[in-house]
Scaffold this active site. Structure first.
Site, mmCIF file in Angstrom:
data_model
loop_
_atom_site.group_PDB
_atom_site.id
_atom_site.type_symbol
_atom_site.label_atom_id
_atom_site.label_comp_id
_atom_site.label_asym_id
_atom_site.label_seq_id
_atom_site.Cartn_x
_atom_site.Cartn_y
_atom_site.Cartn_z
ATOM 1 N N ASP A 168 -66.668 12.667 -68.349
ATOM 2 C CA ASP A 168 -67.382 13.992 -67.947
ATOM 3 C C ASP A 168 -65.954 14.800 -68.134
ATOM 4 O O ASP A 168 -65.154 14.930 -67.094
ATOM 5 C CB ASP A 168 -67.957 13.800 -66.597
ATOM 6 C CG ASP A 168 -68.396 15.348 -66.035
ATOM 7 O OD1 ASP A 168 -68.396 16.358 -66.942
ATOM 8 O OD2 ASP A 168 -68.876 15.588 -65.042
ATOM 9 N N LYS A 208 -62.600 24.408 -70.848
ATOM 10 C CA LYS A 208 -63.730 24.138 -70.970
ATOM 11 C C LYS A 208 -64.831 25.639 -71.258
ATOM 12 O O LYS A 208 -65.843 25.275 -72.107
ATOM 13 C CB LYS A 208 -64.745 23.461 -70.166
ATOM 14 C CG LYS A 208 -66.096 22.835 -70.411
ATOM 15 C CD LYS A 208 -66.542 21.831 -69.318
ATOM 16 C CE LYS A 208 -67.871 21.327 -70.003
ATOM 17 N NZ LYS A 208 -68.461 20.395 -68.658
ATOM 18 N N GLU A 217 -74.643 16.732 -70.722
ATOM 19 C CA GLU A 217 -74.467 16.215 -69.427
ATOM 20 C C GLU A 217 -75.712 15.988 -68.666
ATOM 21 O O GLU A 217 -76.116 14.956 -67.915
ATOM 22 C CB GLU A 217 -73.623 17.579 -68.796
ATOM 23 C CG GLU A 217 -72.255 17.515 -69.229
ATOM 24 C CD GLU A 217 -71.414 18.644 -68.857
ATOM 25 O OE1 GLU A 217 -72.167 19.764 -68.265
ATOM 26 O OE2 GLU A 217 -70.309 18.851 -69.377
ATOM 27 N N ASP A 243 -77.792 21.537 -62.633
ATOM 28 C CA ASP A 243 -76.354 21.464 -62.791
ATOM 29 C C ASP A 243 -75.745 22.769 -62.599
ATOM 30 O O ASP A 243 -75.640 23.696 -63.368
ATOM 31 C CB ASP A 243 -76.077 20.772 -64.189
ATOM 32 C CG ASP A 243 -74.488 20.488 -64.350
ATOM 33 O OD1 ASP A 243 -73.938 21.123 -63.408
ATOM 34 O OD2 ASP A 243 -74.326 20.192 -65.572
#
Ligand code: AMP
Length: 536
Positions: free
Chosen positions: A15, A77, A178, A200
């Site tokens: 992750d 990211k 994810e 999330d």
């Protein structure tokens, strides 16, 4: 060091988070998070160049954020796979303390020391570091990886993450979304028949997905997200509040001092995290600035209630997103069996309270918000090519289409299209008779290409007019294009370029003598390179 078991596969689930990276491996059929060399289970996704010229990764890099902010890269990211000119990158430039520059293909890149680095190189360093840690812990080479990405990542971002994995020395077997990985961690081999909502809220983005779980079939029904909503936005509210208070008290703007601002940012995030556990805390920064030679301290009590007041609208936005995602497929709130929380910011008590109010049930306990994505990715890696393998039915999170006249996007693949998928269209005639046909491919929710992400250009011979062209999405949601060649049948068409139209325009301008000079291409002719684009 634990001895390797022969059945265990040399594959890691990773992750790669905005804030932290977590890596897991399945041993003896049980997925476990691999601890870092410092004993922690998560590694800060930070890369830095020290004043001695050494590269640092993880905690060591994060530690020098205060003293060497310009050479410390965090939040990669949010930048990876994005164009330098995109709105997100331009917004982040004023917020991040390091230099974000334009890379050779018009992509966002970073300046570190005296060199420019691509974001895949930066994330590649984080991945190479976790590879080394995992290999040392597991006592064997780990050549393969499954890397998770936000469901909302477009084709460019997915390619960039795959490239980061490759640069780290991995054979990246799969890019997995994810929320799908999180659902896998929850439901793998449990024989469930449930509808699950994955909420999330991470460091930078908010992703909402609804999945139907039936035995080991994980089907994404709908997905949506906001790339401008995450933990940093909560931090920013506290920072703004603290700077404002400080200004009122001392008439000093701490935003003007990079070191003071960095200290406030760190303290604001720490206070936010404290307030998830305790009702009151204090932001305490002695000697944060000085005025006329006198030290100024920042000492501000803040309560959970105050934090909730200044961030309530951010939490509300995440629930508007939940409703929008459910509405896309006409799914009622009441039909959701479980809510799984992912991402550090979902630990905020207000989020959990609002989940109960909104869905009439508490979020599922026992799924670890920081670890479940890596654990799910590891489970997927372990089950690849196995008899009891899982079936993932994912969907496309943002439409893909082609540039049409008047800067519009003609959608070819729609949002929530299950993948893998193929959609066809017929090739339009060239802009100028006899010239190759140029097609620009875009991805995004807007009908106007200027708001969408440019994926690349295709160039086909004029004779291809009216022939079929297929846009194919594989199970990783990566795009391939094939074309019905009159002589060879369906053949793959590589992207002629993934440069942005702006980068191409510049490259051409550099190669083209100034207007009026002998040999200068007429403007109209140069514009032909951009296919249907008529922007001047
Ligand atoms: P992730 O991208 O999932 O690693 O999420 C990181 C974000 O979660 C950062 O903005 C953290 O500040 C935030 N975070 C981590 N722990 C907590 C907590 N206990 N309460 C609130 N936010 C948290």
């Amino acid at each position: 060091m634990p001895p390797p078991l022969s059945r265990d596969k040399p594959i890691l689930g990773i992750d790669l988070g905005t804030t932290n990276t977590c890596v897991a491996h399945v041993r003896n059929r049980i997925p476990r998070v691999v601890p870092t060399d410092k004993g922690s289970l998560i590694l800060p996704s930070v890369v830095a160049l020290s004043s001695r010229g050494d590269f640092l990764v993880g905690g060591a890099a994060k530690d020098q954020l205060l003293t060497n902010p310009r050479n410390t890269i965090y939040g990669a990211k949010r930048l990876i796979g994005r164009k330098f000119n995109s709105r997100v990158v331009q917004d982040l430039r004023s917020y991040y303390s390091y230099d974000i520059v334009e890379g050779p293909q018009g992509e966002a890149a970073v300046s570190l020391g005296d060199r420019v680095y691509g974001l895949p190189e930066i994330s590649g360093m984080v991945l190479a570091h976790v590879k080394k840690i995992a290999e040392a812990f597991l006592g064997r080479p780990m050549p393969q990886a499954i890397i998770s990405v936000p469901a909302y990542y477009n084709d460019n971002q997915r390619h960039a993450v795959k490239e980061a994995g490759r640069l780290a020395g991995f054979d990246v077997k799969r890019i997995v979304n994810e929320p799908t990985a999180a659902a896998l961690a929850y439901g793998f081999n449990r024989g469930l028949d449930q509808r699950v909502l994955v909420y999330d809220l991470g460091g930078g983005t908010c992703d909402i997905s609804v999945l139907q779980l039936q035995q080991n079939v994980f089907e994404v029904l709908a997905t949506g997200g906001d790339t401008f909503l995450g933990g940093v936005d909560f931090d920013n509210r506290i920072i703004d509040w603290a700077l404002d208070q400080f200004w009122r008290e001392h008439k000093v703007d701490l935003a003007q001092s990079p070191i003071a601002l960095q200290r406030v940012k760190k303290a604001a995030e720490a206070a936010k995290i404290d307030l998830s556990l305790i009702p009151n805390t204090v932001i305490d920064l002695p000697f944060v600035e000085e005025r006329r030679g006198k030290p100024l301290d920042l000492r501000m009590p803040i309560s959970r209630q105050q934090l909730e007041e200044i961030t309530r609208d951010l939490v509300d936005r995440s629930f508007t997103l939940c409703d929008e995602v459910l509405e896309q497929k006409g799914i009622s709130r009441g039909s959701i069996d479980e809510i799984i929380l992912v991402g550090g910011q979902s630990r905020m008590p207000l989020v959990q309270q609002r989940i109960r109010e909104h869905f009439g049930k508490p979020p599922r306990k026992g799924v670890h918000p920081d670890e479940c994505v890596a654990l799910g990715a590891a489970l997927l890696g372990d089950s690849l090519d196995s008899i009891d393998s899982v079936t993932l039915v994912d969907v496309l999170s943002m439409p893909i289409g082609i540039a049409a006249p008047n800067d519009r996007m003609r959608r070819v693949l729609e949002k929530n299209q299950p993948i893998p998928a193929t959609r066809s269209f017929r090739l339009p005639p060239p802009r100028e008779p006899g010239k190759p046909i140029e097609i620009d491919i875009y991805q995004g929710d807007s009908d106007q290409i200027v708001d969408d992400e440019f994926l690349g250009s295709l160039r086909l011979p004029a004779a291809a007019t009216g022939r079929r062209i297929d846009l194919k999405l594989d199970e990783e949601c990566l795009l391939r294009v094939t074309f019905d060649d009159p002589e060879r049948g369906m053949v793959e068409v590589p992207f002629a370029t993934r440069d942005t139209p702006e980068a191409l325009r510049r490259a051409i301008a550099e190669k083209t003598p100034p207007p009026g000079a002998a040999g200068a291409a007429p403007r109209e002719q140069r514009r032909g390179i951009f296919g249907w684009l008529t922007r001047s």
